[in-house]
Enzyme design. Sequence first.
Site, PDB file in Angstrom:
ATOM      1  N   SER A 117      -3.180  -7.464   2.751  1.00 24.31           N
ATOM      2  CA  SER A 117      -3.492  -7.408   4.177  1.00 24.31           C
ATOM      3  C   SER A 117      -3.918  -8.779   4.687  1.00 24.31           C
ATOM      4  O   SER A 117      -3.590  -9.160   5.821  1.00 24.31           O
ATOM      5  CB  SER A 117      -4.599  -6.383   4.430  1.00 24.31           C
ATOM      6  OG  SER A 117      -4.154  -5.083   4.129  1.00 24.31           O
ATOM      7  N   HIS A 147       0.833  -1.205   0.000  1.00 19.93           N
ATOM      8  CA  HIS A 147       0.000   0.000   0.000  1.00 19.93           C
ATOM      9  C   HIS A 147       0.866   1.253   0.000  1.00 19.93           C
ATOM     10  O   HIS A 147       0.611   2.208  -0.748  1.00 19.93           O
ATOM     11  CB  HIS A 147      -0.897   0.051   1.247  1.00 19.93           C
ATOM     12  CG  HIS A 147      -1.932  -1.003   1.330  1.00 19.93           C
ATOM     13  ND1 HIS A 147      -2.082  -1.796   2.444  1.00 19.93           N
ATOM     14  CD2 HIS A 147      -2.886  -1.399   0.459  1.00 19.93           C
ATOM     15  CE1 HIS A 147      -3.090  -2.633   2.257  1.00 19.93           C
ATOM     16  NE2 HIS A 147      -3.588  -2.420   1.052  1.00 19.93           N
ATOM     17  N   LYS A 199     -18.025  -6.054   7.319  1.00 21.33           N
ATOM     18  CA  LYS A 199     -16.760  -6.726   7.604  1.00 21.33           C
ATOM     19  C   LYS A 199     -16.403  -6.573   9.077  1.00 21.33           C
ATOM     20  O   LYS A 199     -16.782  -5.599   9.724  1.00 21.33           O
ATOM     21  CB  LYS A 199     -15.620  -6.146   6.755  1.00 21.33           C
ATOM     22  CG  LYS A 199     -15.681  -6.530   5.297  1.00 21.33           C
ATOM     23  CD  LYS A 199     -14.425  -6.083   4.583  1.00 21.33           C
ATOM     24  CE  LYS A 199     -14.403  -6.580   3.153  1.00 21.33           C
ATOM     25  NZ  LYS A 199     -13.167  -6.188   2.462  1.00 21.33           N
ATOM     26  N   ARG A 202      -1.835  -6.145  -8.482  1.00 21.75           N
ATOM     27  CA  ARG A 202      -0.800  -7.135  -8.195  1.00 21.75           C
ATOM     28  C   ARG A 202      -0.755  -8.219  -9.269  1.00 21.75           C
ATOM     29  O   ARG A 202       0.309  -8.587  -9.730  1.00 21.75           O
ATOM     30  CB  ARG A 202      -1.051  -7.794  -6.835  1.00 21.75           C
ATOM     31  CG  ARG A 202      -0.883  -6.868  -5.658  1.00 21.75           C
ATOM     32  CD  ARG A 202      -1.388  -7.508  -4.410  1.00 21.75           C
ATOM     33  NE  ARG A 202      -2.829  -7.757  -4.587  1.00 21.75           N
ATOM     34  CZ  ARG A 202      -3.615  -8.338  -3.722  1.00 21.75           C
ATOM     35  NH1 ARG A 202      -3.129  -8.775  -2.600  1.00 21.75           N
ATOM     36  NH2 ARG A 202      -4.893  -8.495  -3.953  1.00 21.75           N
TER      37      ARG A 202
END
Length: 187
Positions: free
Chosen positions: A131, A20, A44, A93
């Site tokens: 993460s 990040h 979440k 990514r």
Amino acid sequence: MSSSAIAVYPGSFDPITFGHLDIIERGCKLFGRVIVAVVRNPNKTPLFSVQERLNQIRLATEHLSNLEVDSFEGLTVNYARMRQATVLLRGLRVLSDFEMELQMAHTNKTLYNQIETVFLATSNEYSFLSSSVVKEIARFGGSVDHLVPKHVALDIARCYARTHPESIPISPNSLLKTNHSRGEREA
């Protein structure tokens, strides 16, 4: 890229990683102002509260003068419009990230035609990093201090010491002796 453009980099950042930070630092070179926006998602259950994540990000990015850290709830494009941002900044990514992010970029464009999404390919050394990977490693007792800023690694260690005392992901004593700046971490 416009040096006066405002870019929003939205995400959960639970926790913020060196991947990040790579995107944030590169975005700050491209845009006049970057707003790292922590998304409040009531569906979440995060490891850290929104306030803890804001503090972690602020500490990790204090060396960047054209950066702001904020949080929001709701649609990202509505937040971007409210902040007068014209760019959404996203990191990629792998190929599967691109498919999902492209669909989201098209959707966002239909909701707010003044917004552009700019994708930055992650640096090679962070192409595996997320993460979720950090939390999984820490949960099972692995060291994460090479994946996140030192203060975040310490926060993770404290969190898992409370919730999973059998797994200590890092040595808190080793972290107390280090500087919080990403640029001064060991290679």
